[in-house]
Motif scaffolding. Structure first.
Motif, PDB file in Angstrom:
ATOM      1  N   ASP A 299       4.850   3.839   2.616  1.00 19.64           N
ATOM      2  CA  ASP A 299       4.717   3.123   1.910  1.00 19.64           C
ATOM      3  C   ASP A 299       5.360   1.691   2.313  1.00 19.64           C
ATOM      4  OD1 ASP A 299       6.119   1.990   0.039  1.00 19.64           O
ATOM      5  OD2 ASP A 299       6.885   2.927  -1.678  1.00 19.64           O
TER       6      ASP A 299
ATOM      7  N   TRP B  22       0.996  -1.012  -0.212  1.00 20.76           N
ATOM      8  CA  TRP B  22       0.348  -0.101   0.065  1.00 20.76           C
ATOM      9  C   TRP B  22       0.544   1.521  -0.159  1.00 20.76           C
ATOM     10  CZ3 TRP B  22      -4.967   0.218  -0.487  1.00 20.76           C
ATOM     11  CH2 TRP B  22      -5.910  -1.051  -0.889  1.00 20.76           C
ATOM     12  N   THR B  23       0.082   1.757  -0.497  1.00 18.48           N
ATOM     13  CA  THR B  23       0.973   3.657  -0.974  1.00 18.48           C
ATOM     14  C   THR B  23       0.200   4.338  -0.199  1.00 18.48           C
ATOM     15  OG1 THR B  23       0.700   3.633  -3.549  1.00 18.48           O
ATOM     16  CG2 THR B  23       3.326   3.227  -2.180  1.00 18.48           C
ATOM     17  N   VAL B  24       0.071   5.388   0.234  1.00 20.97           N
ATOM     18  CA  VAL B  24      -0.629   6.399   0.497  1.00 20.97           C
ATOM     19  C   VAL B  24      -0.278   8.221   0.070  1.00 20.97           C
ATOM     20  CG1 VAL B  24      -2.434   7.956   2.550  1.00 20.97           C
ATOM     21  CG2 VAL B  24      -1.510   4.973   2.348  1.00 20.97           C
ATOM     22  N   GLY B  25      -1.157   9.121  -0.495  1.00 19.16           N
ATOM     23  CA  GLY B  25      -0.342  10.258  -0.851  1.00 19.16           C
ATOM     24  C   GLY B  25      -0.706  11.584   0.331  1.00 19.16           C
TER      25      GLY B  25
ATOM     26  N   PRO C 278       4.419   9.209  -2.271  1.00 15.72           N
ATOM     27  CA  PRO C 278       3.719   8.072  -1.450  1.00 15.72           C
ATOM     28  C   PRO C 278       4.357   9.116   0.638  1.00 15.72           C
ATOM     29  CG  PRO C 278       5.503   6.978  -2.376  1.00 15.72           C
ATOM     30  CD  PRO C 278       4.918   7.714  -3.263  1.00 15.72           C
TER      31      PRO C 278
ATOM     32  N   HIS D 140      -4.708   6.755  -2.806  1.00 10.42           N
ATOM     33  CA  HIS D 140      -4.065   5.788  -1.583  1.00 10.42           C
ATOM     34  C   HIS D 140      -3.862   4.370  -2.704  1.00 10.42           C
ATOM     35  CE1 HIS D 140      -8.165   6.243  -0.768  1.00 10.42           C
ATOM     36  NE2 HIS D 140      -7.767   4.265  -0.531  1.00 10.42           N
TER      37      HIS D 140
END
Length: 376
Positions: A169, A141-144, A166, A186
């Protein structure tokens, strides 16, 4: 039972609707809520909201359920998503209980996912809060950060975006959890065949609130007060500022009168987006039937996904259930609050509830509506 390894007070203060959070080992010794085969079986049912997302050359194809089989999708690059698992799988109630530090009116549904390697839905942004919990397998998972992002392929109708830098990460493993507030981009990609779950929480938009209020006023034939003025503009073509403010004051008057909006809010927020598994009996229960079942050791259950909401300082003694207001005598308010607070009742608890004839009558109504049921 599912025990959430999280300081909920600190979470609500520091993260809730503010910023994403990774919680490793959020559910120690996590046990799968449903097996892949059971999930696949649910997605064969007409009433269940399901879809398969297929990843194709950095693009995504969505196939809506129900599904007869999954052979055509192959061994990789797809995932099965089943919405409102809690409506159809009673065992999930224990899992949802772990998230009730957030009020029931916000709760949307529990979604379950079975994903093959390289399966994913692409970078996107949601307008609701979501907790993502990893079951078996691994997902990356990546979140920005919040911001303005270009739509995928310049398509204004898609929820997908081109990409982001991200700020989180991570590879989620069994029992890990990721919290993502609204507006944060995400993306998840499956590394090994995996099960995962997401708990969604929604709040109404201004559009939705105004629409519901308007419908409610029309249905009740209220909100009929008209604008009046004490001064008129010099130019006949002008809508003066005082007139503009006076008209909008009519709206604020409604918003300041609880009797005008409480029924509308209660009905609106107790409804579900997804179909409920209503359990109406073949023949209506009588009071004697209910007492007989309880005396033989039956337990009392609420159907999955059903919301029972009570408004603080409500102008009427009532509880809202599935978009409808049920009034009750003030003397049984504690019993109604207990019914709203719990998903199920053991035989001793059910027996105590039935001691009051007024509570008996209320529970009988819920049973015959199919909102509650008796079981082992």
């Amino acid at each position: 039972m599912y025990s959430l390894n999280l300081d909920t007070n600190a979470f609500l203060t520091d993260y809730w609707q503010k910023k994403p959070l990774l919680i490793k080992n959020a559910f120690p010794n996590f046990e799968e809520i449903i097996s892949p085969d059971e999930l696949a079986g649910l997605a064969c049912e007409e009433e269940v909201s399901s879809r398969v997302v297929v990843t194709e050359d950095n693009d995504w194809q969505i196939c809506q359920g129900p599904f007869k089989d999954y052979d055509k999708f192959g061994d990789s690059h797809w995932q099965l998503l089943v919405q409102a698992l809690n409506h159809w799988h009673p065992d999930s109630a224990h899992f949802i209980d772990a998230f009730r530090f957030i009020p029931d009116w916000r709760f949307d549904d529990l979604m379950a996912s079975f994903a093959t390697p390289h399966g994913g839905v692409g970078a996107h942004i949601d307008n609701y809060d979501v907790f993502i919990i990893q079951g078996e397998g691994q997902r990356h998972w990546t979140v920005g950060e919040k911001g303005q992002y270009a739509a995928k392929n310049n398509d204004p109708t898609t929820p997908l975006i081109e990409g982001f830098e991200p700020i989180i990460d991570v590879v989620l493993e069994k029992g890990d959890m990721l919290y993502i507030p609204p507006g944060y981009p995400h993306q998840g990609q499956t590394l090994t065949t995996a099960m995962s779950y997401s708990i969604g929480f929604r709040a109404p938009s201004q559009q939705e609130l105004f629409s519901e209020i308007a419908d409610g006023l029309i249905d009740s034939n209220t909100g009929l007060k008209r604008f009046t003025s004490t001064d008129e503009p010099a130019q006949p073509s002008e809508l003066s500022l005082s007139h503009q403010q006076g008209m909008l004051k009519l709206v604020s008057e409604l918003a300041s009168d609880p009797a005008s909006f409480q029924l509308i809010l209660g009905n609106m927020l107790s409804q579900n987006r997804f179909e409920l598994d209503i359990c109406e009996p073949d023949e209506p229960y009588t009071l004697e039937d209910m007492e007989d079942y309880i005396s033989q050791g039956a337990l009392l259950y609420r159907i999955g996904g059903l919301k029972l909401l009570m408004l603080e300082q409500d102008s009427v003694s009532r509880v809202f259930i599935n978009g409808e207001a049920f009034e009750f005598p003030l003397a049984i308010k504690a019993d109604i609050a207990q019914l709203a607070a719990c998903f199920n009742f053991d035989n001793q608890q059910a027996t105590l509830l039935l001691e009051n004839p007024q509570t008996q009558a209320f529970i009988l109504t819920l049973l015959n509506r199919g909102y509650f049921y008796l079981g082992e």
